[in-house]
Design a protein around this motif. Structure first.
Motif, PDB file in Angstrom:
ATOM      1  N   SER A 112      36.670   5.224 -15.753  1.00 57.32           N
ATOM      2  CA  SER A 112      36.259   5.511 -14.425  1.00 57.32           C
ATOM      3  C   SER A 112      37.188   6.094 -13.464  1.00 57.32           C
ATOM      4  O   SER A 112      38.412   5.858 -13.617  1.00 57.32           O
ATOM      5  CB  SER A 112      35.816   3.905 -13.822  1.00 57.32           C
ATOM      6  N   ASP A 113      36.737   6.801 -12.231  1.00 59.37           N
ATOM      7  CA  ASP A 113      37.694   7.090 -11.275  1.00 59.37           C
ATOM      8  C   ASP A 113      38.149   6.113 -10.561  1.00 59.37           C
ATOM      9  O   ASP A 113      39.257   6.331  -9.761  1.00 59.37           O
ATOM     10  CB  ASP A 113      36.662   7.981 -10.539  1.00 59.37           C
ATOM     11  N   ASP A 114      37.656   5.009 -10.616  1.00 60.64           N
ATOM     12  CA  ASP A 114      38.131   3.742  -9.734  1.00 60.64           C
ATOM     13  C   ASP A 114      38.914   2.859 -10.708  1.00 60.64           C
ATOM     14  O   ASP A 114      38.249   2.041 -11.637  1.00 60.64           O
ATOM     15  CB  ASP A 114      37.104   3.151  -9.152  1.00 60.64           C
ATOM     16  N   VAL A 115      40.160   3.119 -10.576  1.00 61.62           N
ATOM     17  CA  VAL A 115      41.369   2.059 -11.353  1.00 61.62           C
ATOM     18  C   VAL A 115      40.864   0.507 -10.908  1.00 61.62           C
ATOM     19  O   VAL A 115      40.765   0.466  -9.731  1.00 61.62           O
ATOM     20  CB  VAL A 115      42.611   2.293 -11.285  1.00 61.62           C
ATOM     21  N   PRO A 116      40.550  -0.377 -11.932  1.00 61.84           N
ATOM     22  CA  PRO A 116      40.431  -1.840 -11.241  1.00 61.84           C
ATOM     23  C   PRO A 116      41.434  -2.350 -10.309  1.00 61.84           C
ATOM     24  O   PRO A 116      42.612  -1.999 -10.556  1.00 61.84           O
ATOM     25  CB  PRO A 116      40.429  -2.777 -12.637  1.00 61.84           C
ATOM     26  N   ASP A 117      41.121  -3.064  -9.230  1.00 62.84           N
ATOM     27  CA  ASP A 117      42.171  -3.326  -8.337  1.00 62.84           C
ATOM     28  C   ASP A 117      43.277  -4.186  -8.721  1.00 62.84           C
ATOM     29  O   ASP A 117      44.382  -3.981  -8.198  1.00 62.84           O
ATOM     30  CB  ASP A 117      41.601  -4.301  -7.075  1.00 62.84           C
ATOM     31  N   SER A 170      49.449   4.377  -6.687  1.00 61.31           N
ATOM     32  CA  SER A 170      50.038   5.770  -6.127  1.00 61.31           C
ATOM     33  C   SER A 170      51.407   5.259  -5.335  1.00 61.31           C
ATOM     34  O   SER A 170      51.440   3.828  -5.265  1.00 61.31           O
ATOM     35  CB  SER A 170      49.015   6.030  -5.079  1.00 61.31           C
ATOM     36  N   LYS A 198      45.612  -1.663 -10.464  1.00 60.35           N
ATOM     37  CA  LYS A 198      46.238  -0.879  -9.462  1.00 60.35           C
ATOM     38  C   LYS A 198      47.544  -1.750  -8.921  1.00 60.35           C
ATOM     39  O   LYS A 198      48.657  -1.315  -8.765  1.00 60.35           O
ATOM     40  CB  LYS A 198      45.451  -0.450  -8.373  1.00 60.35           C
ATOM     41  N   ASP A 239      50.539   2.590  -2.659  1.00 57.14           N
ATOM     42  CA  ASP A 239      50.325   1.218  -3.461  1.00 57.14           C
ATOM     43  C   ASP A 239      51.594   0.741  -3.404  1.00 57.14           C
ATOM     44  O   ASP A 239      51.648  -0.585  -3.121  1.00 57.14           O
ATOM     45  CB  ASP A 239      49.577   1.239  -4.947  1.00 57.14           C
ATOM     46  N   THR A 272      41.327   5.353 -16.868  1.00 57.08           N
ATOM     47  CA  THR A 272      40.845   6.626 -16.178  1.00 57.08           C
ATOM     48  C   THR A 272      39.957   7.346 -17.171  1.00 57.08           C
ATOM     49  O   THR A 272      40.025   7.230 -18.342  1.00 57.08           O
ATOM     50  CB  THR A 272      42.025   7.446 -15.940  1.00 57.08           C
TER      51      THR A 272
END
Length: 191
Positions: free
Chosen positions: A111-116, A8, A119, A11, A48
């Motif tokens: 997944s809704d959570d992109v790996p850190d 984002s 990101k 980020d 995603t």
């Protein structure tokens, strides 16, 4: 419909360590879109939520689905359209088929959570472009200034010249770490 970005604007601000200028705000969405797609292409992963239908060769009674994490398998059929029973463990489907046959698998993944790490890497790609020296963005590869007995020389990295958004060698290595493991004889064809 395009894929959502993997990072984002916030980020990018965190990666830069400062607020974006008004000119940077107008550019950052396009930069994140391109950085996300370059990272997806290199890694072979969407990250995603999505669905895929792939044609895979059965090897030793198994097929490995290329996207991860696999959330559900909707169907497995052979080339004649016959439904094939299977059992699933993570990304691997076990089938009672011959090793030379092909199957078409429709499945959901992501997944809704992109790996850190993804990101942070995508945000850093965009931040790096925003930090490019204006001279390098204009196409200068190196410069030197001499004043009396003192000389100052600068050389700009190849991926910063022209101000292009490209994956650095480190970005490529990180993206490669997310690639699905290769198994001999695996053939993936998107339907």
């Amino acid at each position: 419909m395009s894929n959502p970005t993997l990072a984002s604007q916030e980020d990018v601000v965190e990666a830069l360590g400062r607020a974006l200028t008004s000119e940077e705000v107008t550019r950052v969405v396009a930069m994140l879109t391109k950085a996300s797609e370059l990272f997806r292409l290199r890694s072979g992963q969407l990250f995603t939520p999505g669905t895929s239908t792939v044609r895979l060769k059965v090897n030793a009674g198994t097929v490995r689905l290329p996207q991860s994490p696999v959330t559900s398998v909707e169907s497995v059929v052979d080339d004649c359209g016959a439904v094939i029973p299977f059992t699933r463990f993570d990304q691997v489907l076990t089938l009672h088929r011959l090793s030379h046959e092909f199957v078409r698998v429709s499945y959901s993944h992501g997944s809704d959570d992109v790996p850190d790490l993804v990101k942070v890497t995508v945000a850093e790609i965009a931040a790096r472009v925003l930090r490019i020296d204006p001279r390098a963005a204009a196409g200068v590869t190196q410069r030197s200034t001499t004043t009396g007995p003192f000389t100052e020389a600068e050389t700009f990295s190849a991926y910063s010249v022209g101000g292009q958004l490209l994956l650095s060698p480190d970005d490529v290595a990180i993206a490669n770490s997310f690639r699905a493991p290769r198994t001999s004889g695996t053939i993936v064809m998107r339907a």
